[in-house]
Design a protein around this motif. Sequence first.
Motif, PDB file in Angstrom:
ATOM      1  N   PHE A 151       0.850  -1.181   0.000  1.00  0.00           N
ATOM      2  CA  PHE A 151       0.000   0.000   0.000  1.00  0.00           C
ATOM      3  C   PHE A 151       0.890   1.237   0.000  1.00  0.00           C
ATOM      4  N   ASP A 152       0.284   2.359  -0.358  1.00  0.00           N
ATOM      5  CA  ASP A 152       0.937   3.662  -0.257  1.00  0.00           C
ATOM      6  C   ASP A 152       0.166   4.496   0.750  1.00  0.00           C
ATOM      7  N   LEU A 153       0.890   5.227   1.589  1.00  0.00           N
ATOM      8  CA  LEU A 153       0.299   6.169   2.529  1.00  0.00           C
ATOM      9  C   LEU A 153       0.946   7.525   2.294  1.00  0.00           C
ATOM     10  N   VAL A 154       0.128   8.518   1.999  1.00  0.00           N
ATOM     11  CA  VAL A 154       0.633   9.855   1.676  1.00  0.00           C
ATOM     12  C   VAL A 154       0.023  10.861   2.644  1.00  0.00           C
ATOM     13  N   THR A 155       0.870  11.659   3.270  1.00  0.00           N
ATOM     14  CA  THR A 155       0.440  12.721   4.176  1.00  0.00           C
ATOM     15  C   THR A 155       0.435  14.042   3.421  1.00  0.00           C
ATOM     16  N   ILE A 156      -0.681  14.776   3.490  1.00  0.00           N
ATOM     17  CA  ILE A 156      -0.819  16.016   2.733  1.00  0.00           C
ATOM     18  C   ILE A 156      -1.079  17.183   3.689  1.00  0.00           C
TER      19      ILE A 156
ATOM     20  N   VAL B  21     -11.266  -2.285   6.461  1.00  0.00           N
ATOM     21  CA  VAL B  21     -11.146  -1.093   7.296  1.00  0.00           C
ATOM     22  C   VAL B  21     -12.182  -1.185   8.415  1.00  0.00           C
ATOM     23  N   GLN B  22     -11.728  -1.106   9.647  1.00  0.00           N
ATOM     24  CA  GLN B  22     -12.618  -1.182  10.794  1.00  0.00           C
ATOM     25  C   GLN B  22     -13.001   0.223  11.258  1.00  0.00           C
ATOM     26  N   VAL B  23     -14.276   0.423  11.540  1.00  0.00           N
ATOM     27  CA  VAL B  23     -14.784   1.718  11.980  1.00  0.00           C
ATOM     28  C   VAL B  23     -14.894   1.716  13.506  1.00  0.00           C
ATOM     29  N   LEU B  24     -14.316   2.742  14.124  1.00  0.00           N
ATOM     30  CA  LEU B  24     -14.358   2.901  15.581  1.00  0.00           C
ATOM     31  C   LEU B  24     -15.037   4.223  15.930  1.00  0.00           C
ATOM     32  N   ASP B  25     -15.906   4.187  16.926  1.00  0.00           N
ATOM     33  CA  ASP B  25     -16.480   5.415  17.484  1.00  0.00           C
ATOM     34  C   ASP B  25     -15.501   5.933  18.531  1.00  0.00           C
ATOM     35  N   VAL B  26     -14.940   7.113  18.283  1.00  0.00           N
ATOM     36  CA  VAL B  26     -13.987   7.715  19.224  1.00  0.00           C
ATOM     37  C   VAL B  26     -14.494   9.093  19.657  1.00  0.00           C
ATOM     38  N   SER B  27     -15.745   9.131  20.049  1.00  0.00           N
ATOM     39  CA  SER B  27     -16.367  10.386  20.475  1.00  0.00           C
ATOM     40  C   SER B  27     -15.604  11.014  21.630  1.00  0.00           C
ATOM     41  N   GLY B  28     -15.641  12.332  21.665  1.00  0.00           N
ATOM     42  CA  GLY B  28     -14.987  13.113  22.709  1.00  0.00           C
ATOM     43  C   GLY B  28     -14.733  14.513  22.204  1.00  0.00           C
ATOM     44  N   HIS B  29     -13.859  14.615  21.210  1.00  0.00           N
ATOM     45  CA  HIS B  29     -13.634  15.898  20.543  1.00  0.00           C
ATOM     46  C   HIS B  29     -14.963  16.393  19.976  1.00  0.00           C
ATOM     47  N   THR B  30     -15.628  15.516  19.267  1.00  0.00           N
ATOM     48  CA  THR B  30     -17.042  15.696  18.919  1.00  0.00           C
ATOM     49  C   THR B  30     -17.760  14.403  19.275  1.00  0.00           C
ATOM     50  N   VAL B  31     -19.077  14.470  19.390  1.00  0.00           N
ATOM     51  CA  VAL B  31     -19.879  13.271  19.548  1.00  0.00           C
ATOM     52  C   VAL B  31     -20.165  12.742  18.144  1.00  0.00           C
ATOM     53  N   GLY B  32     -19.768  11.507  17.897  1.00  0.00           N
ATOM     54  CA  GLY B  32     -19.901  10.943  16.568  1.00  0.00           C
ATOM     55  C   GLY B  32     -18.605  10.916  15.782  1.00  0.00           C
ATOM     56  N   HIS B  33     -17.507  11.333  16.407  1.00  0.00           N
ATOM     57  CA  HIS B  33     -16.193  11.284  15.750  1.00  0.00           C
ATOM     58  C   HIS B  33     -15.823   9.826  15.484  1.00  0.00           C
ATOM     59  N   LEU B  34     -15.348   9.536  14.278  1.00  0.00           N
ATOM     60  CA  LEU B  34     -14.922   8.195  13.909  1.00  0.00           C
ATOM     61  C   LEU B  34     -13.415   8.126  13.723  1.00  0.00           C
ATOM     62  N   ALA B  35     -12.862   6.938  13.950  1.00  0.00           N
ATOM     63  CA  ALA B  35     -11.510   6.601  13.526  1.00  0.00           C
ATOM     64  C   ALA B  35     -11.622   5.403  12.589  1.00  0.00           C
ATOM     65  N   PHE B  36     -10.663   5.288  11.682  1.00  0.00           N
ATOM     66  CA  PHE B  36     -10.649   4.201  10.710  1.00  0.00           C
ATOM     67  C   PHE B  36      -9.344   3.423  10.874  1.00  0.00           C
ATOM     68  N   TYR B  37      -9.461   2.132  11.204  1.00  0.00           N
ATOM     69  CA  TYR B  37      -8.292   1.292  11.436  1.00  0.00           C
ATOM     70  C   TYR B  37      -8.169   0.276  10.307  1.00  0.00           C
ATOM     71  N   VAL B  38      -6.976   0.223   9.696  1.00  0.00           N
ATOM     72  CA  VAL B  38      -6.710  -0.657   8.561  1.00  0.00           C
ATOM     73  C   VAL B  38      -5.649  -1.667   8.989  1.00  0.00           C
ATOM     74  N   PRO B  39      -6.041  -2.843   9.453  1.00  0.00           N
ATOM     75  CA  PRO B  39      -5.055  -3.797   9.982  1.00  0.00           C
ATOM     76  C   PRO B  39      -3.962  -4.163   8.984  1.00  0.00           C
ATOM     77  N   ALA B  40      -4.315  -4.368   7.724  1.00  0.00           N
ATOM     78  CA  ALA B  40      -3.313  -4.793   6.742  1.00  0.00           C
ATOM     79  C   ALA B  40      -2.248  -3.731   6.519  1.00  0.00           C
ATOM     80  N   ALA B  41      -2.615  -2.465   6.712  1.00  0.00           N
ATOM     81  CA  ALA B  41      -1.664  -1.361   6.564  1.00  0.00           C
ATOM     82  C   ALA B  41      -1.058  -0.953   7.904  1.00  0.00           C
ATOM     83  N   LYS B  42      -1.509  -1.609   8.990  1.00  0.00           N
ATOM     84  CA  LYS B  42      -1.052  -1.257  10.339  1.00  0.00           C
ATOM     85  C   LYS B  42      -1.170   0.246  10.576  1.00  0.00           C
TER      86      LYS B  42
END
Length: 255
Positions: A3-8, A106-127
């Motif tokens: 995979f490629d990961l690019v930070t912009i 891609v696994q979807v995680l609810d990481v509410s706090g900063h906002t309610v409903g904030h999501l994080a996306f975890y991609v195990p194959a890409a670690k």
Amino acid sequence: MLFDLVTIPCLADNYAYLLRDHDSGKVALIDVPEAAPILAELKTRGWELSQIWLTHHHPDHVQGLAEVLETHQANVIGGKADEHRLPPLDRKVEEGNTITLGAMEVQVLDVSGHTVGHLAFYVPAAKTAFTADSLMALGCGRLFEGTPAQMWESLQKLIALPADTTLCSGHEYTQSNANFALTVDPDNTALISRAKDIKAARAKGQPTVPSQLSTELETNPFLRPADPGIRATLGMPTASDSDVFAEIRKRKDSF
């Protein structure tokens, strides 16, 4: 799995990310703070967007979306609980759902706090985890909507990920976060060393994100409320982890 990961870099201190699955050529964009640098990166690489994942509703994470969609017909994915204040979504997701990008799940995680409903996306194959304004390099997002207890619960989900996970957070706040971290964890040699490295990197205009979860576990005070040294500094030796976290967040707010 390749995979490629690019930070912009976007705006004054935001980051967007591109994740590309080599086998399929499918490309996801995570958050859209500003269209121009994202479109330029896609053009330079000759990539077409397949998906856009939105972590939360704040303008500095979504305001470039319409312009990007003018030239890339990507599916927009965001939180079901937040759909009323997100741009129009092609797919609404919540914790426990999965997305596929080519061969990558891609696994979807609810990481509410900063906002309610904030999501994080975890991609195990890409670690890799895209945490935006929940877990940040040496920090966590300010609690505009959620409670300290809610954010601590969210951070525990991210703490539980493999230590070699790459964390793609939403802002270049690391140097100010380091300055604060030293006030509550002043004897942490790993933190002292990291703070020096961050200062040197920023002096050269270099980004400090992504970071590694293993590094955050050693140095990020928001992940370490159980640490005896932090508790001693705060004068909270017997408090709950949640209460210690709340005190750290309170101090950061007024730092």
